[in-house]
Each structure stands twice: as C-alpha cells, then as structure tokens.
Design a protein around this motif. Structure first.
Motif, PDB file in Angstrom:
ATOM      1  N   ASP A 231     116.821 -30.884  42.177  1.00  0.00           N
ATOM      2  CA  ASP A 231     118.171 -31.377  42.454  1.00  0.00           C
ATOM      3  C   ASP A 231     119.057 -30.169  42.753  1.00  0.00           C
ATOM      4  O   ASP A 231     119.354 -29.368  41.860  1.00  0.00           O
ATOM      5  N   THR A 232     119.458 -30.050  43.999  1.00  0.00           N
ATOM      6  CA  THR A 232     120.285 -28.904  44.408  1.00  0.00           C
ATOM      7  C   THR A 232     121.734 -29.311  44.642  1.00  0.00           C
ATOM      8  O   THR A 232     122.496 -28.594  45.302  1.00  0.00           O
ATOM      9  N   SER A 233     122.114 -30.465  44.088  1.00  0.00           N
ATOM     10  CA  SER A 233     123.444 -31.017  44.364  1.00  0.00           C
ATOM     11  C   SER A 233     124.572 -30.256  43.670  1.00  0.00           C
ATOM     12  O   SER A 233     125.727 -30.378  44.044  1.00  0.00           O
ATOM     13  N   ARG A 234     124.223 -29.497  42.601  1.00  0.00           N
ATOM     14  CA  ARG A 234     125.215 -28.783  41.790  1.00  0.00           C
ATOM     15  C   ARG A 234     126.191 -29.726  41.099  1.00  0.00           C
ATOM     16  O   ARG A 234     127.314 -29.351  40.740  1.00  0.00           O
ATOM     17  N   GLU A 235     125.778 -30.971  40.907  1.00  0.00           N
ATOM     18  CA  GLU A 235     126.579 -31.925  40.133  1.00  0.00           C
ATOM     19  C   GLU A 235     126.448 -31.594  38.646  1.00  0.00           C
ATOM     20  O   GLU A 235     125.582 -30.804  38.233  1.00  0.00           O
ATOM     21  N   ARG A 236     127.285 -32.210  37.851  1.00  0.00           N
ATOM     22  CA  ARG A 236     127.150 -32.074  36.401  1.00  0.00           C
ATOM     23  C   ARG A 236     125.856 -32.752  35.961  1.00  0.00           C
ATOM     24  O   ARG A 236     125.374 -33.680  36.611  1.00  0.00           O
ATOM     25  N   LEU A 237     125.287 -32.298  34.844  1.00  0.00           N
ATOM     26  CA  LEU A 237     123.982 -32.791  34.405  1.00  0.00           C
ATOM     27  C   LEU A 237     123.970 -34.311  34.247  1.00  0.00           C
ATOM     28  O   LEU A 237     123.022 -34.983  34.676  1.00  0.00           O
ATOM     29  N   GLY A 238     125.027 -34.856  33.648  1.00  0.00           N
ATOM     30  CA  GLY A 238     125.069 -36.312  33.445  1.00  0.00           C
ATOM     31  C   GLY A 238     124.990 -37.065  34.760  1.00  0.00           C
ATOM     32  O   GLY A 238     124.314 -38.090  34.860  1.00  0.00           O
ATOM     33  N   LYS A 239     125.676 -36.546  35.798  1.00  0.00           N
ATOM     34  CA  LYS A 239     125.652 -37.194  37.108  1.00  0.00           C
ATOM     35  C   LYS A 239     124.253 -37.082  37.730  1.00  0.00           C
ATOM     36  O   LYS A 239     123.758 -38.035  38.353  1.00  0.00           O
TER      37      LYS A 239
END
Length: 607
Positions: free
Chosen positions: A541-549
């Motif tokens: 996952d390379t989205s750099r979203e927060r872990l929960g997301k």
C-alpha cells in the motif's frame, strides 16, 4: 444432495423457503393471489386487459395491456386493493363450461387476449371466479376462499415490460411481479434474502472489486476482464489444467470459427441455428447456398477433427482432449445477465474418446474429477440431475437404442457412486443425455455447474473409428465434460457465493503490506518483492494514508491477509498479520509468513 449441516435453532433463525413446485399449498396460494391482483388492477384501472398470470418458483406475475404505465405508487394502491379483496373472504369457485359458452362470455367482456388463449386450451375448459365479481380462464389449482390468503404474507415487487407470447413483433405488455407465502415470517425471510442477493450481486461486486466490465462500444453480453479478473480466471484455469494433466488429459487449441458444413455434420446448424451468430458468407450467392463460416457455439466438432486426423488403435484409447475454448451464442438481449448469461464465454471443455468397454470406468473418473473441483472451490450443496431425452420430442438425433445405452451408462454411474439424483426428461442435449450438477448457493438459489454427457451419435455422424484388438474397425463412444461449465458463469456464481471474499488461493491479491509511515516503505517493498518471487500475489500500500484508512480499504477490497509494518516489525524482521478468516495473528517472522502463505495456497486452505 451433498449438504452442509443445517444450522441449529441456537445458531440461526433459519427459515426454509420452499419453491412453488415443492408445495401444492403454495401453488394454490400464489395462483389465487395472481387472480386477486388482476381483479384489483381491473377495478382500479378499468381499461386494462388481462393476459396470463402464472405462478413462479418464488411468487407469481400477471401480464397486462394497459394504456398507461404502472408506477410504484400504483403498485401500492393495487396491493391495498388486494388486501380489501382478501378480507372480503370471497369464495373461489370453479366452473366448467363449453368452448362456445367461454367464447361468448369473453366477447362480452371485450378481452381479445383471452380469446386467443381460449383457442389453445383443450377441454375441459374451466373458469375460476372470485365470488361473483371477477373470473378468468384457468386450469387451477386455487385455494377455496380469499380468506385462505394471509394479507401480511403478500407483496408486489416490480413492473417490467413483456411481449405478448414472448414475441417481439407482438404487443408490449406490462408485467407485475408479486410474491405470496404461507406466513409473514416467510415473507420477511424472502425479503431479507433479496436484500442479501443485492449485496452479493456479482455485477455490483465485480465492479467494486475491479474484476470485469461491460462496455457499450464492445456490445452487450461480452465481458472485458481487468488485470485482477484475469488473475482470477487464470488461477481457475491453471488449477483445472493441473488436475487434468494428473488424469491423462491432453491439451489442444482450436479456432473460433469454422465452415458451416462442420456444424451441419454435427447437427448444430439444423438443431441450434437460432442460438448461433449469423453466417459469414463472401457474397449473396454463397449465402443462398449456405457456404460460409460461423462463430462456434460448441467445441466438440473441432476435437472430433483432431481425433479423426489419423486412424486410432484401441491401444491409444481412451484419448482425452481438453481445451479452455471460447464459444459464442446469440442470446437475446433480454436474456443476458451479468456473467451468468453472456454471448461469448469460455468452456472448460474436454472430449473423451473411449471404447464401449471403457465407458463406465471413464465416466466414473470424470465424476471424480468434478467432485474434486467442487471440494477445492468449497462448493458443498449440490445434487445430480440425470438430463434425459423426452421420448415424445423430435428435437433429438439418433436411435432409441443408442439413447438407451447412453442413459443406462449415466444411471449406472450415479448408482455406483450412491449419489442423490433425480431424472429430468427433456433436459438432454440434442445428441445425448447428461449428468448435470445442480448447485444450491447460500440463498438456496439453484445453478447448473458441471456437466458430463455420453454420446453415441456424433461418432456415428462423423464416422469415427478405431482399430479393435481383433483388427476390425469399431466405433468409439464420446464423453463430453465440463467441470466448471463456463468460466464466466462459474466466476459470477463464486463472487455471489463468497460475497466477493475469495479463498486465499483464488484471491487476485493475497496479501497487502501496510507501512505505518514512510520510514517503513523500503522494508515493505523489499518483502513484497520476496513474496512475489515466492509466487505469492502481494502488493504494498503506497497510498500514504493513515493506518486505519489503509486497513479499511483492504477490508473493503476483501484482501485475505494484511501485514502491518511498524518500528517493532522492522527491527524484528517480522510482519504483524491480520487475516479475514482468523483475525489478529500477531507478529510473525517474515520467512515464516512466506512459508505459511505458500503452504496454505498450495493446499487450497486459508491462513
């Protein structure tokens, strides 16, 4: 039928919903409720003419010729009127009349559709009355009074277009679908299952999971497979190819088109022409002479040509030719439905050429293969249908003798295996009888999957031979078989059966690695590369979203395994594993995770 254990009362509030064909009482209820609906429609909309109103397996419908389209608001008003009629406790009266008397009464009502229906009815001619207020031509059966219908156990569902007699050249009608049950609890369970079916709808999930699309410029009934969907298809193909190689099958590849003469010899052109795409001819003269090419609706004539390309010895038999062959059927646009009814589909086809003495043993081996396939796909609820010829029909080819032999072979096989089966006259292919596997999904809907067919006719029509042990020339027997049926249909069914949550070995993405922050990304990329090299379908996952997301996104996309990487995991060369089946597994060394995944994938189990 091979059944999963029925849930106990403590485990669920399971309510079985019988089909109309399984319950004489439901048949009466639904037939009568359709009449009540028609009476309500004609009271509220006097200019409406009625046509036919049969029961279906889950309810009923009635086709109406109305000058104005019915709306959802109209359905509510019709249902309200139906409840009034039910509460009047009208007797349901059967009356037998002469043809002339029926004709006079229909003409008096000015109901032209009923006159046409009357022409096709054989004596006795019966009318069913709801009290003294309404009647229709009908053979029954019905309940004795509208009081026998529970007004809290009925509902009107939808309106659809329908052509009179199913003919596009005739009047377009409006079809109102309804349902009726014995109890309100059954109706509530039916509605719950409808909602669940919508949640599981493979067309909806296929789009959400990015598996396939349909595109108007390509045309209806012609799915386009995305990379993820193609991985899913490939996994199923590879799985069956490996199982077939173990059992002595030989792979072949054949063209998508052929001369029309090939299908004249097989009988498909004569018996199946309307379901085939139109002939491609060089000019008008060739078209008149039926000289041209057609898209293949079946693979069998091609495999026959491979068999026939050289004279075979009994020592070579059985010969098992297998192909994932794409075929084309010109389905009517109104009959298309997602992946389960398409115009171009790939059949996991195989044709076995056997001596008569080998027939029974080879048939059992084919059934064993199909059962192994079902086990790996976790499909447990199925029964065997013996699809035999209807002796009264003229749609079949071949003599009574060869049909008797073929049907006998199928019957012996299911009896040897002690399978639960039922016979279905009229369901055979035009060239031979079949053993069809009817699968019941989690919503108790039935689907046909695998099929095995015994065929004495095509070897005769194509003059197939082999050299017997005594030097004479004899005719082989053909077995047609397809464990999946078609990849498209199977995938559509699997999406709905699993609700998109595929077993680990089938999932397009098997594990997603989730870095807590950018400092963990290099480690995640390194492990992803190792997993890919080990044959695991991993992605970072390379989205750099927060872990929960990131976790929610993986859950929405139904990824079977998630691996969280933070400081502790980085330091310990480990992955914090969470699976959809087992939940939190905690921190596990990377090498152990790779071993666990490869073992689970190879054994078709979950982590």
């Amino acid at each position: 039928m091979v059944k999963q254990p029925m849930p106990t009362a403590e485990e669920s509030n399971f309510i079985r919903l019988p089909r109309t064909s399984e319950s004489e009482n439901l048949k009466k209820i639904r037939h009568t409720t359709s009449h009540i609906m028609a009476m309500a429609v004609q009271k509220l909309f006097p200019k409406t003419q009625v046509t036919i109103g049969p029961w279906t397996e889950n309810g009923f419908y009635y086709d109406f010729d109305s000058p104005e389209p019915f709306t959802d608001k109209d359905l509510k008003a019709i249902k309200k009127e139906m409840i009034k009629i039910i509460n009047q406790k009208l007797p349901v009266i059967r009356e037998e009349v002469s043809r002339e008397e029926a004709k006079q009464r229909i003409e008096k009502l000015n109901e032209p559709y009923k006159l046409e229906i009357l022409e096709g009815i054989q004596e006795p001619i019966t009318l069913y009355h709801l009290g003294e207020r309404w009647w229709d031509l009908c053979a029954g059966p019905h309940v004795e009074s509208t009081a026998d219908i529970n007004p809290k156990a009925i509902d009107l569902e939808s309106v659809a277009g329908a052509y009179w007699r199913g003919d596009e050249t005739k009047a377009q009608l409006q079809r109102i679908y309804g349902t009726a049950w014995e109890t309100p609890e059954q109706l509530a369970e039916y509605k719950r299952r409808k909602e669940e079916a919508l949640r599981r709808d493979h067309r909806k999930l296929g789009k959400e999971l990015g598996l396939f699309i349909f595109a108007d410029p390509v045309g209806p009934g012609l799915p386009l497979w995305t990379p993820k969907g193609t991985i899913l298809r490939s996994q199923l193909e590879d799985f069956l190819k490996q199982e077939q190689i173990k059992r002595g099958y030989l792979p072949v590849v054949t063209p998508h088109i052929a001369r029309i003469d090939l299908f004249k010899t097989s009988g498909h052109w004569q018996k199946y022409k309307e379901d085939m795409f139109p002939m491609m001819a060089e000019d008008e003269e060739a078209a008149k002479l039926e000289q041209g090419f057609v898209l293949k609706p079946m693979n069998c004539p091609f495999h026959i040509q491979i068999y026939k390309s050289q004279l075979r010895s009994y020592r070579e038999l059985p010969i098992r030719l297998a192909e994932f062959g794409t075929v084309y059927r010109y389905e009517q646009s109104g009959e298309l439905g997602g992946l389960t009814r398409v115009r171009g589909f790939t059949v996991d086809d195989s044709h076995l050429f056997v001596t008569p003495e080998q027939l029974d043993d080879e048939f059992l081996k084919v059934v064993d293969l199909i059962l192994a396939v079902f086990k790996s796909l976790q499909l447990k609820n199925f029964k065997a249908r013996l699809s035999f010829r209807d002796p009264e029909s003229d749609k079949y080819i071949g003599s009574d003798e060869v049909w008797s032999k073929a049907e006998g072979a199928i019957r012996r096989a299911v009896q040897t295996l002690e399978m639960d089966y039922f016979e279905a006259p009229g369901e055979a292919a035009f060239y031979g009888p079949k053993l069809d596997f009817i699968f019941e999904d989690v919503l108790e809907r039935e689907w046909q999957l695998g099929t095995v067919q015994v065929d004495y006719n095509l070897p005769e029509r194509f003059d197939l031979e082999y050299i017997a042990e005594d030097g004479s020339r004899k005719r082989p027997v053909m077995i047609h078989r397809a464990p999946f049926g078609s990849l498209e249909r199977l995938i559509g069914i699997l999406i709905e059966e699993y609700a998109g949550d595929f077993p680990l070995w089938l999932a397009p993405t098997q594990i997603r690695l989730l870095p807590v922050n950018d400092s963990h990304m290099d480690f995640v990329q390194e492990i992803t590369t190792k997993m890919l090299a080990a044959g695991i379908r991993a992605e970072a996952d390379t989205s750099r979203e927060r872990l929960g997301k990131m976790i929610r996104n993986a859950e929405t996309q139904k990824i079977p395994v998630m691996a969280v990487v933070g400081d502790k995991e980085l330091e310990g060369n480990a992955l914090n594993i969470r699976t959809r089946v087992s939940g939190e597994l905690g921190a596990i060394p990377v090498a152990e995770v790779i071993n666990k995944l490869t073992d689970a994938i190879s054994s078709h189990s979950n982590l």
